[in-house]
Design a protein around this motif. Sequence first.
Motif, PDB file in Angstrom:
ATOM      1  N   LYS A   1       0.648  -1.353   0.015  1.00 39.61           N
ATOM      2  CA  LYS A   1      -0.014   0.023   0.077  1.00 39.61           C
ATOM      3  C   LYS A   1       0.881   1.305  -0.202  1.00 39.61           C
ATOM      4  N   MET A   2       2.192   1.093   0.733  1.00 40.76           N
ATOM      5  CA  MET A   2       3.001   2.474   0.769  1.00 40.76           C
ATOM      6  C   MET A   2       3.464   2.642  -0.613  1.00 40.76           C
ATOM      7  N   ILE A   3       3.803   1.472  -1.499  1.00 41.96           N
ATOM      8  CA  ILE A   3       4.249   1.641  -3.048  1.00 41.96           C
ATOM      9  C   ILE A   3       3.101   2.214  -3.522  1.00 41.96           C
ATOM     10  N   ALA A   4       1.869   1.684  -3.552  1.00 37.48           N
ATOM     11  CA  ALA A   4       1.138   2.050  -4.270  1.00 37.48           C
ATOM     12  C   ALA A   4       0.382   3.483  -4.268  1.00 37.48           C
ATOM     13  N   ASP A   5       0.480   3.822  -3.074  1.00 39.31           N
ATOM     14  CA  ASP A   5      -0.066   5.409  -2.845  1.00 39.31           C
ATOM     15  C   ASP A   5       0.974   6.490  -3.562  1.00 39.31           C
ATOM     16  N   VAL A   6       2.328   6.102  -3.769  1.00 38.67           N
ATOM     17  CA  VAL A   6       3.117   6.798  -4.253  1.00 38.67           C
ATOM     18  C   VAL A   6       3.302   6.772  -5.683  1.00 38.67           C
ATOM     19  N   LEU A   7       3.584   5.299  -6.185  1.00 37.95           N
ATOM     20  CA  LEU A   7       4.112   5.105  -7.434  1.00 37.95           C
ATOM     21  C   LEU A   7       2.754   5.143  -8.562  1.00 37.95           C
TER      22      LEU A   7
END
Length: 285
Positions: free
Chosen positions: A51-57
């Motif tokens: 989720k951390m990755i999806a929120d940014v990338l």
Amino acid sequence: MIQSMTGFGKHVVQLPSKKITIELKSLNSKNLDINARLPQFYREKELELRKMIADVLVRGKVDFGLYVEITGEETTAEVNQGVVRKYMKQLANIAEGDNLKLLELALRLPDTMKTEKGDIDQTEYDAIKTAMKEALSEISIFRNEEGQVLEEDFNERLKKLNDLLEQVKTMDPERLDTVRERLEKAVADLKVELDENRFEQELIYYLEKYDITEEKVRLANHLNYFGTTLKSNDSNGKKLGFIAQEIGREINTIGSKANYAPMQQLVVQMKDELEKIKEQMLNVL
């Protein structure tokens, strides 16, 4: 400002007994596709890290790796002594050999190591999340820099397309005169008597079919809209792709209506520039 989907980010955090490395690589993709590689011990946190990755990338094919190197005496793996002894006894019954060689063979067999499953230390996990944020920041910077290069290329292609469109506009009156002369000559070669008024009406109707005024206006608007979208605060790769499709439609229509070799040559050049834009567009977020 547009952003590329190509990027790389890495961050290393050193704990008292571990060195943890977060690595992120991304390439172009229609949607977000995350391929995660992390030790089994950290699997329970995978969804949160994704989720951390999806929120940014947001979009792209992303390879995410979490690598742990034990630098101290701490380890969760232990030798399963009962299994190893049983293996060694069986090996000794099959073939002669010293205990060291039998031990070496036994340790290569399944279930000789056991791992104690414990809870992830909160301090350790906080350090992992901090490393993730740093890696995401690095890959975002990389993507922005790649996006600037793409934007410069798009602006160069847009300028060429606008220049070619101006040449089309300048050439259009000459084209219509040439088409008209060609038709009049073809009719004259038939050597038949015609009603001049009726012929003029038919000629006007025929020339209207070759009129590209609307296409020129729409193409100019699409090119301007593409440039405006490039300068927006958000990276709108999909939107730019739709605008590029509309640009292509107008260029194709001008080419089909041109009926004039010099203008069709300009259309070919416009298609070439647009194709280069579409190739680079695949990489825009």
